[in-house]
Design a protein around this motif. Structure first.
Motif, short mmCIF file in Angstrom:
data_model
loop_
_atom_site.label_atom_id
_atom_site.label_comp_id
_atom_site.label_asym_id
_atom_site.label_seq_id
_atom_site.Cartn_x
_atom_site.Cartn_y
_atom_site.Cartn_z
N CYS A 152 0.84 -1.26 -0.05
CA CYS A 152 0.04 0.04 0.03
C CYS A 152 0.82 1.03 -0.08
CB CYS A 152 -0.95 -0.02 1.25
SG CYS A 152 -1.97 1.40 1.32
N ASP A 153 0.58 2.02 -0.94
CA ASP A 153 1.15 3.37 -0.92
C ASP A 153 0.23 4.45 -0.09
OD1 ASP A 153 2.28 5.93 -1.39
OD2 ASP A 153 2.12 5.81 -3.62
N GLY A 185 -1.79 7.53 -1.27
CA GLY A 185 -2.82 7.44 -2.33
C GLY A 185 -4.15 7.12 -1.77
N GLN A 231 -5.60 3.82 -2.60
CA GLN A 231 -5.01 2.41 -2.11
C GLN A 231 -5.31 2.27 -0.50
OE1 GLN A 231 -1.03 1.28 -3.10
NE2 GLN A 231 -0.83 2.82 -4.94
N ALA A 266 -8.72 0.96 -0.61
CA ALA A 266 -8.73 -0.55 -0.86
C ALA A 266 -8.02 -1.45 0.03
CB ALA A 266 -7.99 -0.74 -2.21
N LEU A 267 -6.90 -0.77 0.75
CA LEU A 267 -6.32 -1.51 1.87
C LEU A 267 -7.36 -1.90 2.89
CD1 LEU A 267 -3.81 -2.55 3.71
CD2 LEU A 267 -3.46 -0.04 4.56
#
Length: 250
Positions: A57-58, A61, A64, A67-68
């Motif tokens: 995971c960045d 972002g 992201q 989404a994590l």
């Protein structure tokens, strides 16, 4: 899904994040490591074992980060502990420091912390979890170094965000605290450690006269996440070998 409480550690592939994860695992949590280094975060999770999950995971972002949490909540459930540890320094001369670098540091070190805290807190509230959030700030929330302007600004922001979130989430019995490491033996300090003169300068400003270990920070993070710290919220604990108390250099 397991009844084991879930702890998410960002920037968890190495250093302070990994040390915090190890301490939280010893306290009985199932660990999720998140890190921009996909290979390293997976290998670190494999080495930890015990059902530890490593997810790339960045933290700069927003998509992201969302989404994590989606992945964790769909596959495991809501987190009970969030450790916002991911961070970068990106040093440079103040007069030539680029807006691109400044924004990059802020996006990871501060905005990412805000977004992860907000998302984790919403899930905790929905699940009825009286959770804990621990942010990695720094002594540079208070002490400035001219070569890392964005880092200092971001860590000052983390300290204030910690207080704001603690007040906002207190009615839900979600505690939010921070740690403020000083000179710790991690990759971020590798350049100092390799330079005897620079290391001596750092030690001259550290009353305990040594560099701290990642484990020593990880243990404090685990304490703040535990019931032993059940009446502590909105605080930053500095793990700095006495640095902040020193008003002169030896």
């Amino acid at each position: 899904m397991s009844d084991q409480p879930i702890a998410l550690v960002t920037g968890g592939a190495q250093g302070i994040g990994l040390a915090a994860a190890q301490a939280l695992k010893a306290d009985g949590h199932r660990i999720v490591l998140a890190d921009i280094n996909a290979d390293k975060v997976r290998s670190s999770a494999d080495e930890m074992g015990g059902g530890t999950v490593g997810l790339p995971c960045d933290m700069s972002g927003p998509a992201q980060i969302a989404a994590l949490f989606d992945t964790i909540e769909e596959q495991m459930g809501a987190v009970s502990v969030l450790v916002n540890n991911a961070g970068v320094a990106m040093p440079g001369d103040f007069l030539d420091y680029s807006l691109e670098d400044f924004n990059k540091v802020i996006s990871i070190n501060l905005t990412g912390v805000f977004l992860a805290t907000q998302r984790a807190a919403k899930a905790m509230i929905d699940a009825g979890i009286e959770g804990a959030i621990v942010n990695t700030s720094s002594i540079n929330a208070q002490l400035a170094i001219p070569a890392i302007p964005a880092y200092c600004a971001s860590k000052g922001g983390v300290q204030q965000l910690t207080k704001v979130a603690a007040l906002a989430l207190a009615k839900h019995n979600i505690r939010v605290n921070a740690v403020g490491p000083g000179s710790i033996d991690t990759a971020m300090m590798a350049g100092v450690n390799a330079n005897p003169a620079a290391l001596e300068t750092a030690l001259s400003r550290t009353p305990l006269r040594r560099v701290g270990e990642a484990r020593e920070v990880g243990d404090v993070i685990a304490f703040l996440a535990s019931k032993k710290a059940s009446y502590i919220t909105g605080e930053t604990i500095y793990i700095d070998g006495g640095r902040l108390g020193l008003n002169y250099t030896c």
